[in-house]
Write an enzyme that holds these catalytic residues in place. Structure first.
Site, PDB file in Angstrom:
ATOM      1  N   SER A 127      22.894  13.906  24.609  1.00 17.47           N
ATOM      2  CA  SER A 127      22.637  12.923  25.665  1.00 17.47           C
ATOM      3  C   SER A 127      22.807  13.545  27.050  1.00 17.47           C
ATOM      4  O   SER A 127      21.981  13.332  27.950  1.00 17.47           O
ATOM      5  CB  SER A 127      23.577  11.725  25.511  1.00 17.47           C
ATOM      6  OG  SER A 127      23.331  11.044  24.311  1.00 17.47           O
ATOM      7  N   GLY A 183      12.833   9.693  21.522  1.00 22.57           N
ATOM      8  CA  GLY A 183      12.755   8.438  22.258  1.00 22.57           C
ATOM      9  C   GLY A 183      13.362   8.549  23.645  1.00 22.57           C
ATOM     10  O   GLY A 183      12.863   7.954  24.602  1.00 22.57           O
ATOM     11  N   ARG A 230       8.189   3.025  18.780  1.00 20.31           N
ATOM     12  CA  ARG A 230       9.360   2.657  19.586  1.00 20.31           C
ATOM     13  C   ARG A 230       9.000   1.611  20.642  1.00 20.31           C
ATOM     14  O   ARG A 230       8.043   1.793  21.404  1.00 20.31           O
ATOM     15  CB  ARG A 230       9.930   3.888  20.294  1.00 20.31           C
ATOM     16  CG  ARG A 230      10.252   5.042  19.381  1.00 20.31           C
ATOM     17  CD  ARG A 230      11.520   4.843  18.588  1.00 20.31           C
ATOM     18  NE  ARG A 230      11.761   6.035  17.786  1.00 20.31           N
ATOM     19  CZ  ARG A 230      12.440   7.095  18.202  1.00 20.31           C
ATOM     20  NH1 ARG A 230      12.942   7.110  19.421  1.00 20.31           N
ATOM     21  NH2 ARG A 230      12.616   8.125  17.408  1.00 20.31           N
ATOM     22  N   SER A 282      19.586   0.985  26.222  1.00 20.32           N
ATOM     23  CA  SER A 282      20.168   1.472  27.478  1.00 20.32           C
ATOM     24  C   SER A 282      19.297   2.553  28.108  1.00 20.32           C
ATOM     25  O   SER A 282      19.409   2.821  29.308  1.00 20.32           O
ATOM     26  CB  SER A 282      21.567   2.032  27.225  1.00 20.32           C
ATOM     27  OG  SER A 282      21.511   3.167  26.376  1.00 20.32           O
ATOM     28  N   GLN A 283      18.429   3.180  27.306  1.00 23.95           N
ATOM     29  CA  GLN A 283      17.553   4.221  27.839  1.00 23.95           C
ATOM     30  C   GLN A 283      16.594   3.667  28.886  1.00 23.95           C
ATOM     31  O   GLN A 283      16.188   4.395  29.792  1.00 23.95           O
ATOM     32  CB  GLN A 283      16.775   4.881  26.698  1.00 23.95           C
ATOM     33  CG  GLN A 283      17.660   5.692  25.772  1.00 23.95           C
ATOM     34  CD  GLN A 283      16.943   6.129  24.512  1.00 23.95           C
ATOM     35  OE1 GLN A 283      15.812   5.739  24.247  1.00 23.95           O
ATOM     36  NE2 GLN A 283      17.611   6.949  23.712  1.00 23.95           N
ATOM     37  N   ASP A 295      24.784   4.823  17.587  1.00 19.92           N
ATOM     38  CA  ASP A 295      24.450   6.054  16.872  1.00 19.92           C
ATOM     39  C   ASP A 295      25.473   6.402  15.800  1.00 19.92           C
ATOM     40  O   ASP A 295      25.197   7.216  14.911  1.00 19.92           O
ATOM     41  CB  ASP A 295      24.313   7.219  17.847  1.00 19.92           C
ATOM     42  CG  ASP A 295      22.993   7.202  18.601  1.00 19.92           C
ATOM     43  OD1 ASP A 295      22.076   6.469  18.176  1.00 19.92           O
ATOM     44  OD2 ASP A 295      22.868   7.922  19.611  1.00 19.92           O
ATOM     45  N   ARG A 320      17.870   1.737  11.289  1.00 21.48           N
ATOM     46  CA  ARG A 320      19.069   2.291  10.665  1.00 21.48           C
ATOM     47  C   ARG A 320      19.910   1.233   9.954  1.00 21.48           C
ATOM     48  O   ARG A 320      20.624   1.559   9.002  1.00 21.48           O
ATOM     49  CB  ARG A 320      19.908   3.039  11.708  1.00 21.48           C
ATOM     50  CG  ARG A 320      19.295   4.377  12.097  1.00 21.48           C
ATOM     51  CD  ARG A 320      20.188   5.178  13.008  1.00 21.48           C
ATOM     52  NE  ARG A 320      19.549   6.460  13.348  1.00 21.48           N
ATOM     53  CZ  ARG A 320      19.695   7.071  14.497  1.00 21.48           C
ATOM     54  NH1 ARG A 320      20.459   6.535  15.436  1.00 21.48           N
ATOM     55  NH2 ARG A 320      19.084   8.220  14.724  1.00 21.48           N
ATOM     56  N   ARG A 359      20.314  11.528  11.753  1.00 20.83           N
ATOM     57  CA  ARG A 359      21.650  10.967  11.577  1.00 20.83           C
ATOM     58  C   ARG A 359      21.872  10.479  10.144  1.00 20.83           C
ATOM     59  O   ARG A 359      22.998  10.537   9.639  1.00 20.83           O
ATOM     60  CB  ARG A 359      21.902   9.860  12.596  1.00 20.83           C
ATOM     61  CG  ARG A 359      21.792  10.372  14.034  1.00 20.83           C
ATOM     62  CD  ARG A 359      22.630   9.610  15.023  1.00 20.83           C
ATOM     63  NE  ARG A 359      22.419  10.116  16.367  1.00 20.83           N
ATOM     64  CZ  ARG A 359      23.014  11.210  16.867  1.00 20.83           C
ATOM     65  NH1 ARG A 359      23.848  11.910  16.120  1.00 20.83           N
ATOM     66  NH2 ARG A 359      22.764  11.599  18.096  1.00 20.83           N
TER      67      ARG A 359
END
Length: 425
Positions: A22, A92, A122, A168-169, A315, A346, A386
Site C-alpha cells: 500500500s 485495483g 471492479r 477507501s481507494q 484484507d 472474498r 491472499r
C-alpha cells in the site's frame, strides 16, 4: 501451478517483513507527481506495484529501479497522456488512484485504463460520480461502472461527496490528485467510514511529499471532510515501511504452530490497519512482544477463537478466517462486505474453500460464522494472492492441502515461498 502444502512442526528464526504494498503504490505515485528527484528506499516490486510504477512511467515520470531503492524523476504535475492504453493487470489500487491522477493531464487529451478479466469487474461508479462533480470527464467504456476507464484531461476542483462504506481507494484517489486541481478541492465522506486506515496512510504519504491538507470531522461520527488547495508535490527521500498485510501470513503461521520468531521492519506506530493482526493473535493465545521496529512471537499452537469486526482491515479476512477455523471454538467475522469487491468475492470464496477443507461455515452479507476443524483438501485460489497465502498457512498447520493456481501470490509477495521456507525448515 498447483501447490501442495504439508504440515510442519515449528516456526522459528528472524526474518524481515516485505515492504508495504500500500505504501509502495502511494509513494510511487507521489514521487511521480513531485517536482525534482525523489529516492524511495526499500520499495516493493511486485506485480501490483509494478503496474503502478509502469503506469506512472507512461504518464511521464522516470524511474530507476535498484534492489534497495528507486530513484524517481517527477513530473511536477505536468503529466502526459500515453500513446497507448495503460494495462494495470490485476491492480485495483492502480486503476482507482491513477484514474484521478490522469485527469490532471492537459485538456482534450484522453487516458484509457484497462486490466485483466478480474479487474474489469471492479466497481468504479462511485469514483466516476465524485470526479464528475469536480469537473472531470470520466466514463466507463462499457457504461457499466467498471473498467476500461476513459479519462479526459482537466481537473477543475470544487466540492464533491462520496460514501464512506465503499472502497477507501476512491477517497485516496481524489486526495492524491487534488493538489493539481485548478481550484481547491473539498471532499466530504458521508456515512460509515470503512478502511479508514488506508486513507490515513495516503495522507501520511502526501504530507511527506510536502502536501498540506485540512481535515474536519465536526465531531460527527459519520461525517468527514478533507480540504486541499492547489500546490506542488515536493521531492523527498522516503523509506517504505514493512507490510503488516504480507507479514500477516508469517504472523498467523507463528500463532498456529509451535513457534519462536522475530519479524523485523514492522513499525509499532504504523498507520496500517492490518497491524491489528498482532492484537488478534495475542487475544487468541499467542505471546507477542512489540518493539519500535519488530515483533517477537512465541506460541504453542493452541489458539482460541473469538468474534471480530474487520471493517478497518478487510484484507485480513482470509488470514483471520483460517486462524479461526484452526482454533478451538467458533467465531463470527463481521464488517467485511466490502471484501466482496476485492480481486474476488472474498467473503463467498472463503466460505466455499473453508467448507472444501472440512470446516463448518455459514456465509452472510458482511461476514462468516466459522466452527469445526479443517481436515485438508483441494482449494481453489480464484487467482487471488491472499487466498493462496492464507490457505498455505493453514496447510502448514494441518497438512494435506493442495492449492490450485497458486502462482498469483507474486501479486503482493513475490518471494513468499522462499520466506516461508526460511522460517519452517
Amino acid at each position: 501451478m498447483d501447490l501442495q502444502v504439508e504440515k510442519v512442526d515449528k516456526v522459528f528464526g528472524k526474518i524481515k517483513a516485505p515492504a508495504s504494498k500500500s505504501y509502495s503504490h502511494r509513494a510511487f505515485i507521489a514521487a511521480a507527481l513531485a517536482e525534482g528527484q525523489s529516492i524511495l528506499r526499500d520499495p516493493l516490486y511486485s506485480e501490483d506495484t509494478l503496474a503502478t510504477l509502469q503506469a506512472c512511467e507512461k504518464l511521464g515520470a522516470l524511474f530507476q529501479r535498484f534492489p534497495d531503492k528507486c530513484i524517481v524523476q517527477g513530473t511536477a504535475g505536468y503529466i502526459r497522456t500515453p500513446e497507448n492504453v495503460i494495462d494495470v493487470k490485476n491492480s485495483g489500487t492502480s486503476v482507482r488512484i491513477l484514474s484521478s491522477v490522469a485527469a490532471i493531464a492537459p485538456r482534450a487529451n484522453y487516458t484509457i485504463f484497462t486490466g485483466d478479466e478480474s479487474l474489469r469487474t471492479r466497481p468504479m461508479q462511485y469514483l466516476i460520480n465524485a470526479l464528475t462533480n469536480l469537473g472531470v470527464t470520466i466514463v466507463s467504456s462499457q457504461n457499466n461502472g467498471t473498467p476500461p476507464i476513459i479519462v479526459k484531461g482537466g481537473f477543475d476542483g470544487g466540492k464533491t461527496d462520496i460514501k464512506g462504506n465503499v472502497s477507501s481507494q476512491f477517497i485516496s484517489s481524489i486526495l492524491m490528485a487534488a493538489p493539481y486541481a485548478k481550484r481547491p478541492v473539498t471532499l466530504n465522506v458521508k456515512g460509515k467510514f470503512v478502511s479508514k486506515p488506508y486513507v490515513n496512510m495516503t495522507l501520511s504519504v502526501i504530507s511527506k511529499f510536502g502536501i498540506d491538507f485540512e481535515y474536519d470531522t465536526s465531531n460527527q461520527p459519520e461525517y468527514s471532510s478533507y480540504y486541499i488547495e492547489p500546490q506542488t508535490y515536493e521531492c523527498t527521500d522516503y523509506t517504505i515501511e514493512g507490510d503488516y498485510s504480507s507479514a500477516s501470513y508469517m504472523i498467523a503461521a507463528a500463532a498456529l504452530i509451535e513457534s519462536d520468531i522475530t519479524i523485523k521492519n514492522l513499525y509499532e506506530d504504523s498507520m496500517q490497519g492490518d497491524k491489528v493482526i498482532v492484537d488478534i493473535i495475542r487475544r487468541m493465545g499467542a505471546e507477542v512482544e512489540v518493539s519500535e521496529t519488530e515483533i517477537h512471537i512465541k506460541s504453542d499452537g493452541n489458539l482460541k477463537a473469538f468474534d471480530i469486526n474487520l471493517a478497518n482491515a478487510p484484507d485480513l479476512l482470509p488470514t483471520v478466517a483460517i486462524l479461526m477455523a484452526a482454533a478451538d471454538g467458533s467465531s463470527t467475522i463481521t464488517g467485511v462486505e466490502h471484501a466482496r469487491f476485492k480481486e474476488t468475492d472474498r467473503v463467498h470464496n472463503c466460505a466455499v474453500e473453508l467448507a472444501a477443507v472440512g470446516v463448518d461455515v455459514e456465509e452472510f452479507q458482511d461476514g462468516l460464522k466459522i466452527s469445526g476443524k479443517p481436515i485438508g483438501g483441494i482449494v481453489n485460489s480464484y487467482l487471488d494472492h491472499r487466498m493462496v497465502m492464507a490457505f498455505y498457512v493453514l496447510g502448514l498447520k494441518i497438512g494435506h492441502i493442495t492449492i490450485q493456481d497458486a502462482a498469483c501470490y507474486d501479486v503482493s509477495f513475490p518471494n513468499f515461498l522462499e520466506v516461508m521456507d526460511q522460517i519452517t525448515q
